[in-house]
Design an enzyme around this catalytic site. Structure first.
Site, short mmCIF file in Angstrom:
data_model
loop_
_atom_site.label_atom_id
_atom_site.label_comp_id
_atom_site.label_asym_id
_atom_site.label_seq_id
_atom_site.Cartn_x
_atom_site.Cartn_y
_atom_site.Cartn_z
N GLY A 64 1.02 -1.33 -0.39
CA GLY A 64 -0.01 0.27 0.09
C GLY A 64 0.82 1.05 -0.29
O GLY A 64 1.55 1.59 -1.12
N SER A 65 0.52 1.78 0.70
CA SER A 65 0.38 3.39 0.67
C SER A 65 1.73 4.00 0.48
O SER A 65 2.57 3.74 1.87
CB SER A 65 0.00 4.86 1.76
N CYS A 66 3.01 5.05 0.04
CA CYS A 66 4.21 5.09 0.37
C CYS A 66 4.17 6.02 2.27
O CYS A 66 5.01 6.08 2.59
CB CYS A 66 4.69 6.66 -0.51
N SER A 67 3.37 6.67 2.69
CA SER A 67 3.33 7.59 4.39
C SER A 67 3.47 6.22 4.46
O SER A 67 3.74 6.90 5.98
CB SER A 67 2.12 8.30 3.95
#
Length: 580
Positions: A64-67
Site C-alpha cells: 500500500g501507501s508510501c506514507s
C-alpha cells in the site's frame, strides 16, 4: 516450542525482546495502523484491532501507501510502535521510517529479514528476541533472554558505491547540512537496495507532505532550518487539509495548523504547491524512459505502468532526500530487468462492464500479485481509458507492494508477452467471476442500503471525470439529505471553472475540495452524522472503514450519482458480475 535461533539480514541494527504479533498478510502502515494508538485499523486485515505497541511485529512485508514510513516514524517518536519488525523480504517503506527516526531523531528499532522458511517458524512462536541479525524465538521469554547471541553489527557498504565527485561533495557537507543528511539517508537505502551507483533524476513528487503526526512536521522543518533546497523540479502530493479553506470548513486548528505548516515547509524548500495525488494530470507529466523519483503509491504505479517513466516506490522522506540532491539509487524499476513481470494473470472476458470493473480488478489483482509485478491478459480488446487505468492502479497499489503492472496490448512495455516478462517463463493465475464477486463484497461491505455521503476523487478527479460526472447529473436533482464531495487538484479545479463545469456541478449540489484527498479527510468535512459512505474508488473503499469508522458501499460513477439522487444503493452487484 523450545528456543530456536535464526540468522537473517539486519536492515536496521538493534536489540529487542517481546511478545510476537504475526500475520502472513502484508500490512500498510498508512491507513492500516493508527499512529496515535498503535492499533491496526485496516478492517480487511487479519490483525485488525490488535495493538502493535511493545510487540515484535512479524509480517511478510509492507504494502500500500508510501506514507507508511511516516506512520512508523510517528509510532517510534511517541513510543506507540513495535519494538522490532521481522519480515521475509526487504521493504524500503518499513526500513526507511526507522532509518529516518535513527538518523534525525536518535530513535530506532531493529528490522530483520529472514528467509521464508525461518520467517514462518518465527511467526508461529509466542515470544522473540532480536539482536543484530539474529532472531531467537520460543515460548519462554526468560529462556530467550538467557540465551547468548552473537548478532553481527550492520556492516556499512557505502564504500561499495561508486560515488561521483558531486555525490561526495554532498556527503562532505559542501551544500549544507540538509543535503548532507539527505545523502547519508540515500546511501543507506542504496546499500539496502543493492545499488552500486547513483543516477540523476529529472523530477520529484513528494508524498512526505502528508501529516502523519508531529514527527513528520519536525522532520520537514528540520530540513528547512538546515537550509534544504530542492535540486530538481519538485511537485507536492495532496496534503492533509484544503490549504486555502480548511478554517472555513471547520477543521480543528490543532490539526489544521500543523498540517498547513507541513505543506509550507516543503514549499519553502522550493517545491511547487501542486497538492495533488495525481501528478500525472499536471503539465509536468514525465515521458517514457525518464528517470524520476515519485512517492504516493498510485502515482508511482501509474508513472511506471502507464507512462513508462522509471521510479521506485519511494517511501515518504526518501523522496525529499533525493529531491534535495537530485540523485537516486540505481535499482529496482530504474533498471530494465527490475521492470519485468513475474506473474501472468488471466482475466475473464466480461461483456458490458462499467467503470467499476477497473478498480475492482485492480484491488483483486493486487491481492493475487502481492509483491510481484503482474502482466494481465484478456484485456487486449478492452481499450481502457486513462481514467480506467488510474482507478485500476490506485486499487492495485492498495493491496500490492509491487511498483507497477503490465496489461498485454495496453501498457507501453507489454506490446507482447515476451516484452512484459523479459522473455522468461512465469507462473500463471486464472481469475474467475467468483473471485471478483468475493472482492466486490469486501469493498461493498456496509449493511443496509441507505447512504449519507458520496465520496469521489480518490485519486483526484481528472477533467474528463468531471465532464462525465456533469453529464450524469444533468437534468437530475440531488437528494436533499445526501452530501456529494469531489476532491481534485488545483489545476483541474481551475480548468473546470473556466469550462463552466464547476458551476453546473455546484448547482446539482456537488462540493469541491482541493489540496487534500479522501485518505486524509476526517470530520467535520466528513459530516459527523454520516454513517454510510458510497464511493467509486477501490482504494477508499478499502481504507475508508478503518480511517472513518463508517460503513462503505462501492459502485460505478453512475451508481454513485443514482445513490446521490435516491439516497440508497442497490443490494445487488452489477449485472456484468451477476450475469456472466
Amino acid at each position: 516450542m523450545s528456543e530456536v535461533v535464526f540468522s537473517g539480514a539486519a536492515l536496521v541494527h538493534g536489540e529487542a525482546a517481546g511478545e510476537i504479533i504475526a500475520s502472513d498478510v502484508e500490512l500498510s502502515f498508512w491507513g492500516g495502523v493508527d499512529p496515535g494508538t498503535g492499533e491496526v485499523i485496516d478492517r480487511h486485515h487479519p490483525l485488525s484491532g490488535q495493538i502493535l505497541t511493545g510487540k515484535i511485529l512479524v509480517i511478510p512485508g509492507g504494502r500500500g501507501s508510501c506514507s507508511g514510513s511516516g506512520v512508523i516514524l510517528e509510532l517510534l517518536l511517541t513510543g506507540k510502535g513495535p519494538v522490532a519488525i521481522v519480515t521475509e523480504r526487504e521493504d524500503d517503506i518499513l526500513a526507511l521510517g526507522v532509518v529516518i527516526a535513527e538518523e534525525v531523531f536518535g530513535k530506532s528499532i531493529p528490522v530483520v529479514v529472514l528467509n521464508p522458511r525461518d520467517f514462518r517458524q518465527v511467526a508461529t512462536a509466542r515470544y522473540a528476541r532480536v539482536d543484530g541479525d539474529c532472531v531467537v524465538c520460543g515460548d519462554d521469554p526468560v529462556a530467550l533472554g538467557a540465551l547468548p547471541l552473537a548478532g553481527r553489527e550492520l556492516a556499512s557498504k557505502v564504500s561499495d558505491l561508486k560515488l561521483g565527485r558531486a555525490d561526495q561533495a554532498y556527503l562532505d557537507g559542501t551544500h549544507g547540512k540538509a543535503a548532507r543528511v539527505a545523502m547519508k539517508v540515500i546511501l543507506r537505502m542504496a546499500h539496502l537496495q543493492g545499488a552500486n551507483q547513483l543516477i540523476d533524476i529529472a523530477q520529484a513528487h513528494i508524498d512526505g507532505c502528508v501529516y502523519t503526526g508531529h514527527g513528520s512536521l519536525r522532520f520537514a522543518q528540520q530540513l528547512r532550518e538546515w537550509g534544504g533546497k530542492v535540486a530538481v523540479p519538485t511537485t507536492l502530493n495532496s496534503i492533509s487539509i484544503d490549504h486555502r479553506r480548511w478554517r472555513t470548513q471547520g477543521v480543528d486548528p490543532a490539526f489544521g495548523e500543523p498540517a498547513s505548516q507541513l505543506g509550507d515547509a516543503y514549499v519553502d524548500m522550493g517545491a511547487r504547491p501542486t497538492f495533488t495525488c495525481a501528478p500525472y494530470l499536471l503539465e509536468s507529466v514525465p515521458q517514457k524512459g525518464e528517470q524520476i523519483v515519485w512517492a504516493e503509491s498510485n502515482a508511482v504505479v501509474f508513472a511506471n505502468s502507464v507512462l513508462g517513466a522509471r521510479t521506485m516506490k519511494y517511501p515518504d522522506f526518501l523522496d525529499i532526500c533525493i529531491a534535495l540532491t537530485g540523485r537516486a539509487p540505481l535499482a529496482g524499476c530504474h533498471i530494465e530487468s527490475g521492470r519485468s513481470a513475474a506473474l501472468q494473470i488471466n482475466v475473464p472476458r466480461l461483456k458490458y462492464v462499467d467503470d467499476a470493473f477497473y478498480p475492482l480488478l485492480g484491488y483483486h489483482v493486487g491481492l493475487v500479485a502481492a509483491n510481484r509485478i503482474p502482466v494481465l491478459t484478456g484485456l487486449e480488446q478492452a481499450a481502457p481509458s486513462q481514467d480506467d487505468l488510474k482507478a485500476f492502479g490506485a486499487a492495485f497499489a492498495t493491496t500490492s507492494s509491487a511498483p507497477m503492472f503490465h496489461i498485454l496490448g495496453v501498457t507501453p512495455e507489454a506490446v507482447t508477452l515476451n516484452d512484459a516478462t523479459g522473455g522468461t517463463s512465469v507462473p500463471t493465475v486464472e481469475i474467475s467471476i467468483e473471485d471478483l464477486l468475493q472482492s466486490w463484497r469486501e469493498l461493498d461491505s456496509a449493511p443496509g442500503l441507505s447512504i449519507d455521503l458520496v465520496s469521489l476523487g480518490n485519486p483526484h478527479f481528472s477533467f474528463s471525470e468531471c465532464e462525465k460526472l456533469a453529464a450524469l447529473c444533468r437534468g437530475r436533482t440531488k437528494h436533499k439529505d445526501i452530501t456529494v464531495i469531489v476532491t481534485c487538484g488545483r489545476a483541474t479545479h481551475d480548468k473546470i471553472r473556466e469550462a463552466g463545469i464547476l458551476s453546473e456541478l455546484e448547482r446539482f449540489g456537488v462540493q469541491f475540495i482541493t489540496d487534500t484527498c479522501w485518505c486524509m479527510i476526517t470530520e467535520p468535512v466528513v459530516p459527523p452524522t454520516a454513517g454510510t459512505i458510497m464511493t467509486n474508488s477501490g482504494k477508499y473503499a478499502h481504507y475508508g472503514p478503518g480511517l472513518t469508522g463508517r460503513g462503505f458501499h462501492f459502485g460505478s460513477l453512475a451508481a454513485c450519482v443514482e445513490a446521490a439522487c435516491t439516497g440508497a444503493t442497490s443490494a445487488e452487484p452489477p449485472p456484468w458480475l451477476r450475469d456472466n
